[in-house]
Design a protein around this motif. Structure first.
Motif, short mmCIF file in Angstrom:
data_model
loop_
_atom_site.label_atom_id
_atom_site.label_comp_id
_atom_site.label_asym_id
_atom_site.label_seq_id
_atom_site.Cartn_x
_atom_site.Cartn_y
_atom_site.Cartn_z
N MET A 122 7.73 -1.58 11.33
CA MET A 122 6.71 -3.08 11.22
C MET A 122 5.83 -2.69 12.52
N VAL A 124 3.33 -4.42 14.92
CA VAL A 124 2.74 -5.57 15.21
C VAL A 124 2.48 -5.73 16.76
N THR A 125 3.32 -5.41 17.69
CA THR A 125 3.35 -5.44 19.03
C THR A 125 2.03 -4.49 19.83
N GLY A 130 0.97 -8.60 23.95
CA GLY A 130 2.11 -8.77 23.88
C GLY A 130 2.65 -9.99 22.86
N SER A 131 3.17 -10.90 23.38
CA SER A 131 3.68 -12.06 22.59
C SER A 131 2.59 -12.80 21.97
N TRP A 155 5.88 0.00 21.30
CA TRP A 155 7.11 -0.57 20.92
C TRP A 155 7.43 -0.51 19.46
N ILE A 156 6.87 0.26 18.75
CA ILE A 156 7.04 0.28 17.01
C ILE A 156 8.17 1.29 16.81
N SER A 157 9.43 0.54 16.21
CA SER A 157 10.59 1.31 15.91
C SER A 157 10.64 1.93 14.73
N LEU A 361 19.12 -6.18 24.33
CA LEU A 361 17.95 -6.41 23.97
C LEU A 361 17.32 -7.45 23.16
N VAL A 364 15.09 -10.50 24.35
CA VAL A 364 13.75 -10.16 24.34
C VAL A 364 13.07 -9.71 23.19
N ALA A 365 13.78 -9.03 22.34
CA ALA A 365 13.08 -8.68 21.14
C ALA A 365 13.73 -8.65 19.86
N PRO A 366 13.31 -9.29 18.80
CA PRO A 366 12.05 -9.12 18.31
C PRO A 366 11.33 -10.56 18.83
N SER A 368 11.50 -13.32 22.33
CA SER A 368 11.88 -13.39 23.60
C SER A 368 12.33 -14.86 23.56
N ASN A 370 12.01 -17.43 25.78
CA ASN A 370 11.08 -18.38 26.18
C ASN A 370 10.39 -18.96 24.95
#
Ligand code: FAD
Length: 387
Positions: A122, A124-125, A130-131, A155-157, A361, A364-366, A368, A370
């Motif tokens: 997927m 997106v980032t 960023g967020s 950061w696309i996995s 991880l 922080v992902a997917p 964070s 905050n």
């Protein structure tokens, strides 16, 4: 194994555990050391139908509930594995299921269910946003029966182990939309074809064995029929899938949490220093008991989120809170586990340092921590929007 309250999913637990038992710690350790992909493990999960849990039976899936699917993810992580290698295959298709046309569903879902096609990615980032997803700058411009994509993702996995990727791109410029969440669209991208036709993949070496990449698009052509749903509504479609993703990741963290607790309770019961097991000291017992309480509490919120989702009820708050609580609890369990293994916690052969890296991880992902606070503050507590 530490005792946990019985639930109604013992049959699924037993079956997934039996499969995972064929892939012992040494397998996962070696895959991690080689920064490899657990191909045989993912194949076995696929062939057994576990990754097609959420695909309805009419499309060849198992049609299980989110609660049941979450038990599968929990058991993979509890066995010492890492669902991060394959969780996309379970939940990415949700966007297609909810918003795809009947022709798209008939084309993709049976092949995803059988494992013939992997939809593990997927996109997106982006580095520049960023967020703040509404500020993505990758564009898709319609030219006849195609869209032309330009831009960059980061950061696309699992791109190297996927046949398809869902890509979010701007189809209307930010300056031209009424609301910043509008004007973005999602597309099915044939990855093998894209790599020959305008997409460059650059792997990012990182702390975990999580295959993830920078992607560069230069006039990548996507057939217009690969647009999912209506043009301009893509961000909303992605958001619709996040509750399931959050609940599943929470279950993975809970699996990690129990794995750490199993390991540390057994180690401190056996390891004797100053003439007695270290687990006899309250200074050792209390952080472990604390982590156990936190994992159990997170588990309740995970079941609450899944139960609401399965009943078709709003569950944004519970799914976010489950993800928050579970990621925090697994990290506390990880800290207690590494701490009370002393130096052995750092030895690769004990697997603790690997799981410690893997579970970190999820704060922080997917998403964070905050951003979860911000969601709860705004959407649950009614506080003013902070961004
Ligand atoms: C291993 C890995 C795999 C990933 N896989 C994928 C993938 O497959 N697809 C994909 O699209 N993305 C993927 N991601 C990206 C991931 O979703 C993002 O890293 C994550 O959403 C955070 O975005 P960011 O890294 O840009 O952080 P930033 O947005 O730069 O934020 C950095 C920090 O600042 C905090 N912060 C930012 N704004 C605020 C604010 N207003 N108030 C308070 N705090 C704030 C954040 O909480 C965060 O802790 C992956 C990331 C990793 C590490």
């Amino acid at each position: 194994m530490i005792k946990t309250a019985p639930d109604q999913h013992q049959d699924i637990r037993d079956a997934v555990r039996a499969l995972c038992a064929g892939f012992p710690a040494a397998y996962h350790r070696q895959t991690d050391a080689q920064r490899g992909y657990p191909e045989a493990f993912v194949d076995a999960l696929t062939k057994a139908g576990w990754l097609a849990a959420l695909i309805p039976q009419q499309y060849g899936g198992s049609g299980l509930s989110l609660t049941q699917a979450s038990v599968i993810m929990e058991e993979i992580n509890r066995s010492g594995g890492n669902s991060g290698a394959c969780h996309g295959q379970m939940y990415n298709m949700g966007t297609l299921l909810r918003h795809g046309s009947s022709a798209q569903k008939a084309l993709y879902l049976p092949k995803i269910a059988s494992g013939e096609w992997r939809l593990q990615s997927m996109g997106v980032t982006e580095p520049g946003s960023g967020s703040d997803t509404t500020r993505i700058s990758t564009t898709a411009v319609k030219k006849g029966d195609r869209y032309l994509v330009n831009g960059q993702k980061v950061w696309i996995s699992r791109v190297q182990h996927s046949d398809w990727m869902i890509l979010l791109a701007r189809t209307t410029a930010l300056a031209e939309v009424r609301k910043k969440s509008e004007g973005m669209s999602i597309f099915m991208v044939d990855l093998a074809q894209a790599e020959r036709n305008g997409m460059t993949v650059r792997p990012i070496a990182n702390m975990v064995n999580h295959e993830t990449n920078e992607l560069f698009f230069e006039n990548l052509e996507i057939p217009a029929e690969n647009l999912i749903g209506q043009e301009g509504q893509g961000f909303k479609y992605i958001l619709d899938g996040l509750n399931a993703e959050r609940a599943l990741i929470a279950a993975e963290c809970i699996g990690d949490g129990y794995w750490f607790l199993d390991r540390v309770t057994s180690y401190v019961s056996e390891r004797a220093v100053f003439g007695r097991p270290i687990g006899q000291n309250q200074g050792v017992q209390f952080p472990i008991a604390d982590a156990f309480i936190e994992v159990e509490a997170a588990n309740l919120m995970r079941y609450k989120a899944c139960e609401l989702f399965d009943a078709g009820q709003p569950c944004g708050a519970q799914a976010n809170m489950a993800k928050y609580l579970a990621a925090k609890a697994s990290w506390e369990a990880a800290n207690a586990c590494i701490q009370f293994h002393g130096a052995f916690g750092f030895a690769n052969d004990y697997d603790v340092e690997r799981k410690f890296r893997e579970t970190r991880l999820y704060q922080v992902a997917p998403i964070s921590t905050n951003l979860i606070y911000a969601y709860i503050a705004e959407h649950v507590l009614g506080l003013p929007r902070s961004f």
